[in-house]
Each structure stands twice: as structure tokens, then as C-alpha cells.
Design an enzyme around this catalytic site. Structure first.
Site, PDB file in Angstrom:
ATOM      1  N   CYS A 158      -5.156  -5.755  -6.206  1.00  0.00           N
ATOM      2  CA  CYS A 158      -4.824  -4.333  -6.367  1.00  0.00           C
ATOM      3  C   CYS A 158      -5.380  -3.747  -7.654  1.00  0.00           C
ATOM      4  O   CYS A 158      -5.551  -2.527  -7.757  1.00  0.00           O
ATOM      5  CB  CYS A 158      -3.310  -4.130  -6.310  1.00  0.00           C
ATOM      6  SG  CYS A 158      -2.398  -5.012  -7.588  1.00  0.00           S
ATOM      7  N   GLU A 185       5.069  -0.852  -6.465  1.00  0.00           N
ATOM      8  CA  GLU A 185       3.818  -1.365  -7.026  1.00  0.00           C
ATOM      9  C   GLU A 185       2.758  -1.187  -5.956  1.00  0.00           C
ATOM     10  O   GLU A 185       2.691  -1.954  -4.992  1.00  0.00           O
ATOM     11  CB  GLU A 185       3.985  -2.838  -7.421  1.00  0.00           C
ATOM     12  CG  GLU A 185       4.990  -3.081  -8.530  1.00  0.00           C
ATOM     13  CD  GLU A 185       4.536  -2.518  -9.870  1.00  0.00           C
ATOM     14  OE1 GLU A 185       3.342  -2.178 -10.007  1.00  0.00           O
ATOM     15  OE2 GLU A 185       5.363  -2.419 -10.784  1.00  0.00           O
ATOM     16  N   ASN A 212       0.825  -1.202   0.000  1.00  0.00           N
ATOM     17  CA  ASN A 212       0.000   0.000   0.000  1.00  0.00           C
ATOM     18  C   ASN A 212       0.865   1.260   0.000  1.00  0.00           C
ATOM     19  O   ASN A 212       2.072   1.221   0.249  1.00  0.00           O
ATOM     20  CB  ASN A 212      -0.981  -0.009   1.179  1.00  0.00           C
ATOM     21  CG  ASN A 212      -0.283   0.001   2.533  1.00  0.00           C
ATOM     22  OD1 ASN A 212       0.582   0.825   2.799  1.00  0.00           O
ATOM     23  ND2 ASN A 212      -0.665  -0.923   3.411  1.00  0.00           N
ATOM     24  N   VAL A 219       2.911   2.333   3.371  1.00  0.00           N
ATOM     25  CA  VAL A 219       4.197   1.655   3.574  1.00  0.00           C
ATOM     26  C   VAL A 219       5.153   2.002   2.437  1.00  0.00           C
ATOM     27  O   VAL A 219       6.362   2.118   2.640  1.00  0.00           O
ATOM     28  CB  VAL A 219       3.992   0.132   3.686  1.00  0.00           C
ATOM     29  CG1 VAL A 219       5.327  -0.578   3.899  1.00  0.00           C
ATOM     30  CG2 VAL A 219       3.031  -0.188   4.829  1.00  0.00           C
TER      31      VAL A 219
END
EC number: 1.2.1.28
Length: 468
Positions: A244, A210, A189, A192
Site C-alpha cells: 500500500c 488504513e 481498499n 470496502v
């Protein structure tokens, strides 16, 4: 005592010997990855079922087969990817050798999330190995069954002097990031991701992030509602929505909503039965923390489909929300679960404005029988990836790069793009040690004549002639 220091030192020493650079070594490691997948297929499927209640079908399609395909592609193309890439030259360098050499960065760190814990470990690992790097893998501590296999079984298939798996939670990951790496590849995410990027910046370490975000899905009135619903239900509720690139919300007209909601109900019932909780094809939420977060989002808007939950089973029903306001919590964060809000817009222009007022998403979807509508959405928006009239099928093509833009990430991988991500593209020009007379043009004392000749000689061109 830093528990990682000795491991990292040994890996860096191994890289400095040049052991990982040969095509033979790289191919041997890739073959080892292929054997790991084949030898442990059942164990991996059981672990994915234990962590996420993934069906054999979903595990095969999204984890094992994709990873194996990346291994096979890299093995088929390794030597061609490694070849020096010749480049065009100017008149002044016609007798020289100019090329790009793809060399490994060195010691790379791959930090893996929990939602596709095998795929998102092995696909970047294939690229790092193919590029000739030594690798530290940090699997997610949240997907415990897969973490155990990656820590205990995977190393048997690789040269352990060049590859290591390290374990731990946020504290250990923070300690790991204090060390200098030559490249960091992070999937997770944005919160982080910022921490990882700040740590990389201290060492000026290049990085791929990513990430994710809220992926829009525009549905035009000119659609077959049931076809749209079939495709959308499949890729929204795949892996219990913990993907995602899954669509995070639908934008459509009020008229299309009235057609689409019953069609979604029909698709959900056909896929998962009258009681989806008993379906072997529907996953579960990874843990109680994420379950509680998702349960809180069920109060947004009005539940049109689903809405049931069972904390003891970490089950949330495939859910569709309508009458959702853009200020509600479900529209303020990436959902990452089996909840699909529907927001109504008056027309295509309003939908595009809505999308463009928000952060650039990792993926964007549009459904319409009109190719002009699809092309308009594509031309007037920006996202990491785009798919017209389907879900995340663009992810199945290794010929397409995968990655985000802006807050949804930076960098690209999959297929050859993975190899390039983990390679330093080194600019090389090899000149003759002789023929010094030619260089007199560039030496002082300068003259206008020499300047004119030199400028012509420096123009890039495809030229087969030789210097005088």
C-alpha cells in the site's frame, strides 16, 4: 441463526470481568504472540510463499521480524504506557489529582487484508492486547495458507475466552459488521473502507481506516539516476508491488526519464536476472482476479521495461511504462502490482501541482541531492507519510506513526501509537470531598469580585502554590 452472536457475547462477558485489564494478563498474551512467531516461523514462511510466492528474505523483513519487534517493544514499555499521565493544573485544582487514564475500549474488531497477512494481523493485534481489549480477528480469505494458520494455530497461544478468529468472505464480514463493537480497525481498499465506516456509523463506533491510494514519487534532475533506480526498483517490486505504500508513479523531467529508465533496467536485471520469472526473489500476484486487472493496465502508455505476463504462474514482469497519459486507467486507480508508470513534468512546481490536484496519498517520496528540493516537496504537499531519498523505510521506525489522511485513511498505529489507538484516553480529576469554603466563589449569588477571582483561578499554569 447468527454464527457470531455467541462468540461476541462470550468475549464481551470476558471483558466485563476485568480479566484483560491487568499488566500481567496483557504481558502474558504478548509473550504468547512472541512464542507463536518463534515456534511457527518455518510454517509461516512456507504459508507466505504459498500465498504470495514471498521469499524467505521478504517474509522475514516485512512480516515476521516487524511483528516480533512490535511484540518486544510492547513488552518492554507496557507498564510505562499504562501509567496514568499527569497533566498541568490551574490554581483552582492545585490540591487535586488530574491525569489521563488509558483504558481499553472493550471488544475490538481487526479486519486484515491479504497482501501482508501476518504483519497486518499481528501489529494491530499487539496494540489491542497491550491496551487491554478483547479482540475479534478477521483474516483475509484470499491469503488462504496464512488464514489457516491464524485460525488453527494462533488461538493456542492466546486466552481463547478473550480472543477469537472468525472466518469468511464478504458476506460473513457484512454479518459481522452488523454487530456493535467498541472499536474497529480496518486495513484494505477505500471501497470496502466506506462499507466498514458506514457499518461503524450505525453504532457510533470509533474506527481506524488504513487504506491506500496512488503514492507519487518525484525525482529531481539533481540525482544519481542509478542510486534512485536501485532504491525505487526494490520498493516498487517488493512483494510484486502489492504494497500500500509502494510508489504508484514517478514524476520527473524528460531528461531524467532518459537517464532513469536504463538505470531501472540495470537494477531489475541485477535484482532478478535476465528472466525475472525464474528468480526466487520475485513474488507473484495473489490470484487470477488481480492478475487480470493488472494485465489490463499493461496496455497503458508504452512498455519501456518488462510487460511480460504468464497467467498460469500469476506472473507479471517488473514493468516500467512511459508516455503515460494521466487519463489512462493506470493513473485512475491504485495499481497494486509490479507496474511503474513514469510521467514527465517540466519542473518541481508542476510536479507539486500534479500531486496536489489529486487525493492525499498514504505515502509520498522525493529524490534529490538538494535538501531544499526535498523540503519544498514536504512543505507544499500532504500525505500520510513522507520519505526523502528512499522508499518505505519510514515504515521500519516504530517511533513514527503510520496512517493515511483524507481518502488514504484515518488513524495511526505502530509502536506506542498502536497502544494509543486502542485506548480510550479518559480525562480524570479527583477532588477533595472537603474544603467546601473554597467553592463558595462559584456558587450563587454571583458577584463581579467572585467572577474575577474565579477566572484567575481557572487559568492553566504551572504553579506550586496552594489555595488560600
Amino acid at each position: 441463526m447468527d454464527s457470531f452472536e455467541d462468540t461476541l457475547r462470550q468475549l464481551r462477558e470476558a471483558f466485563n470481568t476485568g480479566r484483560t485489564r491487568s499488566a500481567e494478563f496483557r504481558a502474558a498474551q504478548l509473550q504468547g504472540l512472541g512464542r507463536f512467531l518463534r515456534d511457527n516461523k518455518q510454517q509461516l514462511q512456507e504459508a507466505l510463499a504459498q500465498d504470495l510466492h514471498k521469499s524467505t528474505f521478504e517474509s522475514e523483513v516485512s512480516e515476521i521480524a516487524i511483528s516480533q519487534a512490535e511484540v518486544d517493544l510492547a513488552l518492554r514499555n507496557l507498564r510505562s504506557w499504562m501509567k496514568d499521565e499527569k497533566v498541568s493544573k490551574n490554581l483552582a485544582t492545585q490540591l487535586d489529582s488530574a491525569f489521563i487514564r488509558k483504558e481499553p475500549f472493550g471488544l475490538v474488531l481487526i479486519i486484515v487484508p491479504w497482501n501482508y497477512p501476518l504483519n497486518l494481523t499481528l501489529v494491530p493485534l499487539v496494540g489491542a492486547i497491550a491496551a487491554g481489549n478483547c479482540v475479534v480477528l478477521k483474516p483475509s480469505e484470499t491469503s488462504k495458507a496464512i488464514e489457516k494458520i491464524l485460525a488453527e494455530v494462533l488461538p493456542r497461544y492466546l486466552d481463547q475466552s478473550c480472543f477469537a478468529v472468525v472466518l469468511g468472505g464478504p458476506q460473513e464480514t457484512g454479518q459481522l459488521l452488523e454487530h456493535r463493537f467498541d472499536y474497529i480497525f480496518f486495513t484494505g481498499n477505500a471501497y470496502v473502507g466506506k462499507i466498514v465506516m458506514a457499518a461503524a456509523a450505525k453504532h457510533l463506533t470509533p474506527i481506524t481506516l488504513e487504506l491506500g491510494g496512488k503514492n507519487p514519487c518525484y525525482v529531481d534532475d539533481n540525482c544519481d539516476a542509478q542510486i534512485v533506480a536501485n532504491r525505487m526498483a526494490w520498493f516498487r517490486y517488493f512483494n510484486a508491488g502489492q504494497t500500500c505504500v509502494a510508489p504508484d508513479y514517478i514524476l520527473c523531467s524528460q531528461e531524467m526519464q532518459e537517464r532513469l529508465v536504463p538505470a531501472l533496467q540495470n537494477a531489475i536485471t541485477r535484482f532478478y536476472g535476465d528472466n525475472p520469472q525464474t528468480s526466487p526473489n520475485l513474488g507473484r500476484i495473489i490470484n487470477q482476479k488481480h492478475f487480470k486487472r493488472l494485465q489490463g493496465l499493461l496496455g497503458c502508455g508504452r512498455v519501456a521495461i518488462g510487460g511480460q505476463s504468464d497467467e498460469s504462474d500469476l506472473y507479471i514482469a517488473p514493468t516500467v511504462l512511459v508516455d503515460v497519459q494521466e487519463t489512462e486507467p493506470v493513473m485512475q486507480e491504485e495499481i497494486f502490482g509490479p507496474i511503474l508508470p513514469v510521467l514527465t513534468v517540466k519542473n518541481l512546481d508542476e510536479a507539486i501541482d500534479f500531486i496536489n490536484q489529486r487525493e492525499k496519498p498514504l505515502a509520498l517520496y522525493a529524490f534529490s541531492k538538494s535538501s531544499q528540493v526535498i523540503k519544498q516537496v514536504l512543505a507544499r504537499t500532504s500525505s500520510g507519510g513522507f520519505c526523502g531519498n528512499d522508499g518505505f523505510m519510514h515504515m521500519t521506525l516504530s517511533s513514527l506513526p503510520f496512517g493515511g489522511v483524507g481518502s488514504s485513511g484515518m488513524g495511526r498505529y505502530h509502536g506506542k501509537f498502536s497502544f494509543e489507538t486502542f485506548s480510550n484516553q479518559r480525562a480524570c480529576l479527583l477532588r477533595s470531598p472537603g474544603m467546601e469554603k473554597i467553592n463558595d466563589l462559584r456558587y450563587p449569588p454571583y458577584s463581579r469580585r467572585n467572577l474575577r477571582v474565579l477566572l484567575v483561578a481557572m487559568e492553566e499554569r504551572s504553579c506550586s502554590c496552594t489555595l488560600l
